[in-house]
Design an enzyme around this catalytic site. Structure first.
Site, PDB file in Angstrom:
ATOM      1  N   LYS A  76       0.734  -1.115  -0.191  1.00  0.00           N
ATOM      2  CA  LYS A  76       0.277  -0.015  -0.196  1.00  0.00           C
ATOM      3  C   LYS A  76       1.197   1.412   0.282  1.00  0.00           C
ATOM      4  O   LYS A  76      -0.093   1.841   0.403  1.00  0.00           O
ATOM      5  CB  LYS A  76      -1.242   0.454   1.479  1.00  0.00           C
ATOM      6  CG  LYS A  76      -1.810  -1.167   1.302  1.00  0.00           C
ATOM      7  CD  LYS A  76      -2.577  -1.720   0.180  1.00  0.00           C
ATOM      8  CE  LYS A  76      -3.776  -0.336  -0.472  1.00  0.00           C
ATOM      9  NZ  LYS A  76      -3.815  -0.577  -2.047  1.00  0.00           N
ATOM     10  N   GLY A  78       2.288   2.396  -3.237  1.00  0.00           N
ATOM     11  CA  GLY A  78       2.506   3.237  -4.247  1.00  0.00           C
ATOM     12  C   GLY A  78       2.879   2.323  -5.475  1.00  0.00           C
ATOM     13  O   GLY A  78       3.607   2.288  -6.623  1.00  0.00           O
ATOM     14  N   TRP A  81       0.359   2.680  -8.423  1.00  0.00           N
ATOM     15  CA  TRP A  81       0.919   3.688  -9.459  1.00  0.00           C
ATOM     16  C   TRP A  81       2.031   4.185 -10.351  1.00  0.00           C
ATOM     17  O   TRP A  81       2.608   4.604 -10.889  1.00  0.00           O
ATOM     18  CB  TRP A  81       0.877   4.748  -8.085  1.00  0.00           C
ATOM     19  CG  TRP A  81       0.477   6.302  -8.774  1.00  0.00           C
ATOM     20  CD1 TRP A  81      -0.469   6.770  -9.385  1.00  0.00           C
ATOM     21  CD2 TRP A  81       1.828   7.065  -8.967  1.00  0.00           C
ATOM     22  NE1 TRP A  81      -0.133   8.242  -9.283  1.00  0.00           N
ATOM     23  CE2 TRP A  81       1.335   8.235  -9.595  1.00  0.00           C
ATOM     24  CE3 TRP A  81       3.514   7.076  -8.286  1.00  0.00           C
ATOM     25  CZ2 TRP A  81       2.229  10.097  -9.902  1.00  0.00           C
ATOM     26  CZ3 TRP A  81       3.854   7.936  -8.512  1.00  0.00           C
ATOM     27  CH2 TRP A  81       3.924   9.349  -8.763  1.00  0.00           C
ATOM     28  N   THR A 125       7.980  -5.990  -6.315  1.00  0.00           N
ATOM     29  CA  THR A 125       8.495  -6.863  -4.824  1.00  0.00           C
ATOM     30  C   THR A 125       8.032  -6.570  -4.055  1.00  0.00           C
ATOM     31  O   THR A 125       8.484  -5.344  -3.822  1.00  0.00           O
ATOM     32  CB  THR A 125       9.816  -7.612  -4.898  1.00  0.00           C
ATOM     33  OG1 THR A 125       9.463  -8.133  -3.725  1.00  0.00           O
ATOM     34  CG2 THR A 125      10.414  -6.576  -5.204  1.00  0.00           C
ATOM     35  N   HIS A 126       7.538  -6.867  -2.822  1.00  0.00           N
ATOM     36  CA  HIS A 126       7.700  -6.239  -1.359  1.00  0.00           C
ATOM     37  C   HIS A 126       8.697  -6.899  -0.586  1.00  0.00           C
ATOM     38  O   HIS A 126       8.502  -7.268   0.681  1.00  0.00           O
ATOM     39  CB  HIS A 126       5.910  -6.639  -1.134  1.00  0.00           C
ATOM     40  CG  HIS A 126       4.646  -5.850  -1.724  1.00  0.00           C
ATOM     41  ND1 HIS A 126       4.521  -4.989  -1.409  1.00  0.00           N
ATOM     42  CD2 HIS A 126       3.836  -6.979  -2.308  1.00  0.00           C
ATOM     43  CE1 HIS A 126       3.655  -4.467  -2.738  1.00  0.00           C
ATOM     44  NE2 HIS A 126       3.100  -5.580  -2.297  1.00  0.00           N
ATOM     45  N   SER A 156      -4.542   3.283   4.441  1.00  0.00           N
ATOM     46  CA  SER A 156      -4.619   2.604   3.188  1.00  0.00           C
ATOM     47  C   SER A 156      -5.054   1.212   3.247  1.00  0.00           C
ATOM     48  O   SER A 156      -5.807   0.071   2.790  1.00  0.00           O
ATOM     49  CB  SER A 156      -3.799   3.208   2.420  1.00  0.00           C
ATOM     50  OG  SER A 156      -3.867   2.590   1.175  1.00  0.00           O
TER      51      SER A 156
END
Length: 186
Positions: A76, A78, A81, A125-126, A156
């Site tokens: 969360k 971005g 985007w 990736t996270h 968010s």
């Protein structure tokens, strides 16, 4: 972890187990504790005969190209985007995709999926650097890190998880969610 300790918390499976099985908690949340992080478990059909742990470990061995770009961020913050902006810049197309293609998300495609993508690759990736392919550092690849105010991330995430379909949705109030967010249990 005893059954009483697990009640109301995500079921966490130790990373030393070969067969992770089909473990659920009260909210149908599945995760794997690997290298100090709670990571999501893929549906069995996506494991292709390997354990979830093997899939996550395989990421470190993925072959990368010098022109690969990796977009890194916490949930969360971005990713989608910026992925869209970078995709439009690299392809010269103004095509907007409403959802982030999982086919380019390292966390879901693992080593085989990474290597099967045609260059130039924009990967997302996270995961933290220590879990990414070792060639990220060896080849000095371009990594773009997104940071966002933690308060905004919490709000968010709360709104996102609250709107998920039952039973995966968060049914508590914002104060309860914030407590879980700050405790590191997310």
């Amino acid at each position: 972890m005893s059954a009483n300790e697990c009640e109301g918390k995500p079921q966490v499976i130790s990373s030393d187990l070969r067969d992770l099985g089909d473990i659920h908690d009260l909210n149908n949340f599945q995760c794997l504790l690997y290298d100090g992080l709670y990571l999501p478990m893929a549906p069995p059909k996506r494991l292709e005969g390997r354990s979830q742990l093997e899939n996550y470990k395989s990421i470190k061995d993925a072959q990368l190209n010098r022109d690969d770009v990796i977009l890194c961020a916490y949930l969360k913050c971005g990713n989608h985007w910026l992925f869209e902006v970078l995709g439009m810049l690299t392809t010269g197309s103004l095509l907007y995709r409403k959802s982030l293609p999982r086919s380019q998300m390292i966390d879901f495609i693992y080593k085989d999926g990474i290597e099967s993508l045609p260059p130039p690759r924009l990967l997302v990736t996270h995961l933290p650097l220590r879990m990414l392919p070792t060639q990220v550092v060896e080849k000095k690849l371009k990594c773009i890190q997104i940071r966002r105010n933690p308060k905004d991330v919490c709000v968010s995430m709360y709104n996102n998880f609250r709107n998920l379909a039952v039973p995966k949705s968060f049914e508590g109030n914002f104060a309860e969610f914030t407590e879980a967010f700050l405790s590191g249990e997310m």
